[in-house]
Each structure stands twice: as C-alpha cells, then as structure tokens.
Design a protein around this motif. Sequence first.
Motif, short mmCIF file in Angstrom:
data_model
loop_
_atom_site.label_atom_id
_atom_site.label_comp_id
_atom_site.label_asym_id
_atom_site.label_seq_id
_atom_site.Cartn_x
_atom_site.Cartn_y
_atom_site.Cartn_z
N GLN A 57 0.84 -1.22 0.00
CA GLN A 57 0.00 0.00 0.00
C GLN A 57 0.87 1.26 0.00
OE1 GLN A 57 -2.93 0.03 3.15
NE2 GLN A 57 -3.48 -2.09 2.75
N LEU A 60 2.36 1.65 -3.41
CA LEU A 60 1.39 2.11 -4.41
C LEU A 60 1.12 3.61 -4.23
CD1 LEU A 60 -0.26 0.84 -6.72
CD2 LEU A 60 -2.22 0.81 -5.17
N GLN A 61 1.02 4.03 -2.98
CA GLN A 61 0.82 5.45 -2.69
C GLN A 61 1.98 6.28 -3.26
OE1 GLN A 61 -0.25 6.28 1.36
NE2 GLN A 61 0.40 8.41 1.27
N TYR A 64 1.83 6.50 -7.12
CA TYR A 64 0.89 7.46 -7.70
C TYR A 64 1.30 8.90 -7.43
CZ TYR A 64 -2.28 4.06 -9.65
OH TYR A 64 -2.81 3.07 -10.43
N PRO B 74 -7.07 -1.99 -4.33
CA PRO B 74 -6.41 -1.42 -3.16
C PRO B 74 -7.45 -0.95 -2.14
CG PRO B 74 -6.17 0.04 -5.08
CD PRO B 74 -6.97 -1.15 -5.52
N PRO B 75 -7.02 -0.67 -0.91
CA PRO B 75 -7.97 -0.22 0.10
C PRO B 75 -8.73 1.02 -0.38
CG PRO B 75 -5.77 -0.45 1.04
CD PRO B 75 -5.65 -0.72 -0.42
N LEU B 78 -7.21 4.57 -0.11
CA LEU B 78 -5.84 4.84 -0.57
C LEU B 78 -5.75 6.12 -1.41
CD1 LEU B 78 -2.95 3.72 -0.34
CD2 LEU B 78 -3.26 2.74 -2.60
N ARG B 81 -5.55 9.01 0.72
CA ARG B 81 -4.22 9.14 1.33
C ARG B 81 -3.24 9.78 0.35
NH1 ARG B 81 -4.60 3.25 3.59
NH2 ARG B 81 -2.45 3.03 2.91
N ILE B 82 -3.35 9.37 -0.92
CA ILE B 82 -2.48 9.96 -1.94
C ILE B 82 -2.76 11.46 -2.06
CG2 ILE B 82 -2.02 10.02 -4.43
CD1 ILE B 82 -2.70 6.94 -4.38
N GLN B 85 -1.35 13.35 0.79
CA GLN B 85 0.10 13.54 0.67
C GLN B 85 0.42 14.67 -0.32
OE1 GLN B 85 2.38 9.95 -0.12
NE2 GLN B 85 4.24 11.15 -0.52
#
Lengths: 190, 266
Positions: A57, A60-61, A64, B74-75, B78, B81-82, B85
């Motif tokens: 995870q 993947l974050q 992206y 994916p969760p 997510l 969260r991206i 960020q």
Amino acid sequence: MPDVADTLAAEMAFDLAPLISATARGDRSAFRAIYDATSAKLFGVVLRICRDRDKAQEVLQEAYVKVWQNAARYDPASGRPITWLAAIARNAAIDQIRRGRAQSLEVVQEEGELEAIADPAAGLMGHADRSTLRVCLGELEDIQRDCVVLAYCEGYSREELAVRYDRPEATIKTWLRRGLMRLKDCMDRE
Amino acid sequence: MTGRSTPPGTAPTGPDDRLELDALAGEFVLGSLSESERRDADLRLATDPDFARLVADWRQRLAPLDDSVPPVAPPADLFARIEAQLERQNETAAAPVLAASSVSPASDLLLRRLNRWRAAALAAAATSTALAASLAALLLAPLPEAEPVVAGQKYLAVVNRDGAQPAIVVSVDIETGIVSLRDLGAEQPADRSLEVWYLAGDGSRPPLSLGVLADSADITHLPVRDADYGRTDAAIAITLEPKGGSPNGDPTGPVVYSGKLIPEPR
C-alpha cells in the motif's frame, strides 16, 4: 459489480495518454480517472513483488504520487501509458524490497507458487497466452527462464537468486543475461 | 557516446559494449541489479538517451508478464491518502506565497527553514527524510520578491534531481569570492565530470560555467565569477560532461541536478 474482466475492459476502453497529459497540467480529476482505471492492476503487480499488504500500500501510494509529479515526463514514443505506469510502480516496489531485504537476506520460499510461475505451461501467462513473449520464454533453458521470471515478477535480486540456486552471483548474472539476450533474439525473430 | 573521451571498458565503444549496455538495460528492467548498480543505471537513464531507449524497449518486451497478475483492489481510502500527501507537499511549498501579503512572517518562515536546513546540512545529515522534505519545500518556495544585490551578500542553491534528495549544496559568497559546493551524495560516473553552471533564468545570457566538481572531495571551492546572482530567477545547474569539463565552454551534456539560487538571509 466490477470484476477482473471489467477492469481490463475499462483499461482498454479508453486511452490513458490524454489523461496523463491532463494530469501534467494539474487536472486532479484526470489523475483520479487514471487511478481508478489502473490501481487494481498496479496493486497486483506491487503485491506480487512486496508480498506484504501494508508495504504494498505504501509503495502504491508512493507510485501514484510520482505519477502526479512526473506526468509531464511521459513520452508516448517510449511506450504505452500502462507500461510507463507499471514501470513506476515496479521501480517503487523494487526500491522498497531492496531497502527491506538489505539487512537480512531472507528469501521467502513458497515452492508451489514459484514452480507455477517458473513454468510457462502452468497458466502463468494468463492473458498473454498467445504473446510472443510466452513463446520465447518457452525457448529458454529452464534455469534461465526461472531466473528471468523470478526477477521480474517477484523482485528477486541476483544475490537472492544465488542463494536460491546455491550458485555464485556471477553465474546468476550469466544466466540472466543469456536468458535476456536469447529472449530478445527470439522476439525480434517472431 | 564515443570511446575517445572515456577510458576503455567504461563506455560502450563497439558491438560487445553495445551488447553489454543492452544486457544492463535488461537487468535494470528485471530489477535484478545490486543497489549500487541500480543507482548508477538510474542516473544513466536520466542522462543517456541511448540507454533510455534500450530500457524502454525492455519494458515493452517484458510488459506482458504484468498481464498475468490478477488485479487486486487497493484499500478504499488509498486515493484519499495519496491526495492528502499531495496536499501536504503543496501546502509546505505554498506556505511562503500564502503569507506573502505580510512579508515578515514569510521571511521568518524562510529564515527558520534555512537555519534548520543549514544546521542539518552542516551536520551532513543528508539522508534524513525530514531534511529532504524541508529542502524540497525550500526549493519549491518562490521568494516573496526579488532582493536587491548587496555587497557581501551570500547566495545559496540546493541542487537535486526530480525533487528527490538534495545532492549538492551550492553557496556563493560575494565577499570572499568563493563558490563552495558541498557534495551530499551526488552520483558522479568515474569517467565523466559534473560541471557547475550559473543560469540567469530568463535566457538573457548563456550559462556561465563556474567550474567542475572535484572528483573525490566532499567540498569543492571555485572562484566567484561575475554574474547577477541576486536575480529572482537565477539558478544553478549541474551537467554531466566529458572528464575535465565541457570542451567548448557551453553545456554539452544533460542537466543532472538543478536548483534555484536564493539570497541567504543575514
């Protein structure tokens, strides 16, 4: 309900390239559309390399975020959008496992799974059944094919392959490079 | 690339070397290289179009191996969260601009960041993520306004690649006439040199060479050359050049690191 086939269909149905250009201009909705179309595939790719859901995870974050930051660098001439996206995800995953595995050289041994992956006849190739790559992997010596596939799909380093096959790293390097060159010759011919 | 400017065995010169480069590109895409080889290949990818082409070809060839992977959702949170960020990075970068209506808080913020960063840089804590983040913020932060050139002023640039870890800190001291470059881990192929350039930022003058980075020292000192270091858009760029520097006085290789030049608060 979206399933695997739908996801793949969605991926093929629209061209990601204009979305990447829009993302490069700061279009958040285009970025979201890329994520929706590709995140399940890339998560699959990253999971296979990381083997740890939490780490995958994070990777993947990170991937992206890089897509957002580097969208302007995508060059359609260098390949399909999905290949570019997958390369970013695989890079992030490999960086992650190299960091994690550097200290203890702990190689996960799951014989059944690895045998299945190393054997092109066992359905490994799935959607790429008729692909040139599959045909050409079939032409390699078993050991070369196993090393190439384990490195690409599971993130094995030369060092880890050396442990797995109980051979010096130099031998692994030779196997990998011979395998790659035979693969290339075969694919150029096909 | 030709073999003339490089020692034998370090650069592709013939069919065998071409094969070697192709195999390296293949292994880079496989991911089987050691960490240091991987770093070198990464740098090469950014600087050598020939190598980049070979890498792109291998990515295309091996891509069908990804098709066999079952997609895994994916969760659900997510993407949030991206986005969070990206927002965080955006906020840090934009903070001085947001505060620009009242100039002094912006300057304070910049000053605090600089002080924090300088202390850390001097301690050579280059790998700290927090440091990298604050440096990135510093680099991305536009100055509230152009500062007048003052005698004795010092200027700073932190150069890096793709917003990644800082590679070199450049300090221009007008008074002492010395440009100091502190190497925080720049990647320098053994057969080439990294050359330092002053850029006016608006194309009003060609890049001005400040010299070549020392091969193995942590700190390089170069003489200050006459340029308007106080320009709002001034920047420092580092290019990959043949050993000893550009043969013709202009950059001939790709830019591997770059960063904005800013006045050092006094």
